[in-house]
Design a protein around this motif. Structure first.
Motif, PDB file in Angstrom:
ATOM      1  N   TRP A  72       0.842  -1.207   0.000  1.00  0.00           N
ATOM      2  CA  TRP A  72       0.000   0.000   0.000  1.00  0.00           C
ATOM      3  C   TRP A  72       0.874   1.252   0.000  1.00  0.00           C
ATOM      4  CZ3 TRP A  72      -5.055   0.689  -0.801  1.00  0.00           C
ATOM      5  CH2 TRP A  72      -5.565   1.963  -0.573  1.00  0.00           C
ATOM      6  N   ASP A 110      -3.493   2.834  -3.849  1.00  0.00           N
ATOM      7  CA  ASP A 110      -4.692   2.045  -4.139  1.00  0.00           C
ATOM      8  C   ASP A 110      -4.743   1.553  -5.592  1.00  0.00           C
ATOM      9  OD1 ASP A 110      -5.123   4.451  -5.345  1.00  0.00           O
ATOM     10  OD2 ASP A 110      -7.124   4.770  -4.527  1.00  0.00           O
ATOM     11  N   ASP A 111      -3.608   1.481  -6.250  1.00  0.00           N
ATOM     12  CA  ASP A 111      -3.531   0.908  -7.593  1.00  0.00           C
ATOM     13  C   ASP A 111      -3.518  -0.617  -7.461  1.00  0.00           C
ATOM     14  OD1 ASP A 111      -3.020   0.067 -10.140  1.00  0.00           O
ATOM     15  OD2 ASP A 111      -1.223   1.301 -10.425  1.00  0.00           O
ATOM     16  N   TRP A 112      -4.702  -1.220  -7.533  1.00  0.00           N
ATOM     17  CA  TRP A 112      -4.842  -2.652  -7.242  1.00  0.00           C
ATOM     18  C   TRP A 112      -4.038  -3.519  -8.210  1.00  0.00           C
ATOM     19  CZ3 TRP A 112      -6.312  -3.567  -2.616  1.00  0.00           C
ATOM     20  CH2 TRP A 112      -7.149  -2.650  -1.973  1.00  0.00           C
ATOM     21  N   TRP A 113      -3.959  -3.123  -9.463  1.00  0.00           N
ATOM     22  CA  TRP A 113      -3.181  -3.924 -10.415  1.00  0.00           C
ATOM     23  C   TRP A 113      -1.694  -3.907 -10.068  1.00  0.00           C
ATOM     24  CZ3 TRP A 113      -5.150  -7.641 -12.823  1.00  0.00           C
ATOM     25  CH2 TRP A 113      -6.456  -7.589 -13.296  1.00  0.00           C
ATOM     26  N   GLN A 167      -0.596  -3.741  -7.056  1.00  0.00           N
ATOM     27  CA  GLN A 167      -0.429  -4.518  -5.822  1.00  0.00           C
ATOM     28  C   GLN A 167      -0.436  -6.024  -6.082  1.00  0.00           C
ATOM     29  OE1 GLN A 167      -2.908  -3.444  -2.583  1.00  0.00           O
ATOM     30  NE2 GLN A 167      -2.331  -1.296  -2.636  1.00  0.00           N
TER      31      GLN A 167
END
Length: 127
Positions: free
Chosen positions: A87, A92-95, A97
């Protein structure tokens, strides 16, 4: 209460199931590789994450090989630290992560699957 279980929940002197030991050795080997790379990264002035994560993973493997329930708690701490680090790195860039969290999550699931083998208790009369 007459119990022959130690604090780890496993029977004293009982060796963990071979699958738990295999996962333990995989954690140790992977942890040592990550620790070595992390130590080099620390020397170069980089992130401490890999050094700490490798240490935690190797410690998890050692505890798994001894049939200790603390292995679950230690790796859970490593996973939470990994999620926090991911994080911190990408927000919050899920891809972004996904590559940071997939392998630790798979290891977490495998460690969680080991819980019944780590917490076997002998049948005893408690009253």
């Amino acid at each position: 209460m007459t119990s022959h279980a130690n604090h780890s929940g496993s029977m004293p002197g009982a060796s963990p199931h071979w699958a738990v030991k295999l996962l333990g050795w995989l954690c140790i080997l992977l942890g040592l590789v990550i620790l070595a790379g992390g130590a080099w990264l620390i020397v170069l002035g980089g992130s401490w994450y890999y050094g700490l994560a490798g240490l935690g993973l190797a410690g998890t493997g050692i505890l798994l090989n001894h049939g200790k329930m603390e292995a679950v708690w230690l790796f859970l701490a490593v996973w939470v630290g990994t999620a926090a680090w991911a994080w911190w790195e990408v927000g919050d860039d899920w891809w972004a992560q996904v590559p940071r969290l997939v392998a630790p999550t798979i290891i977490l699931i495998l460690v969680l699957v080991c819980i019944p083998a780590l917490s076997r208790r002998p049948q005893t009369d408690t009253f």
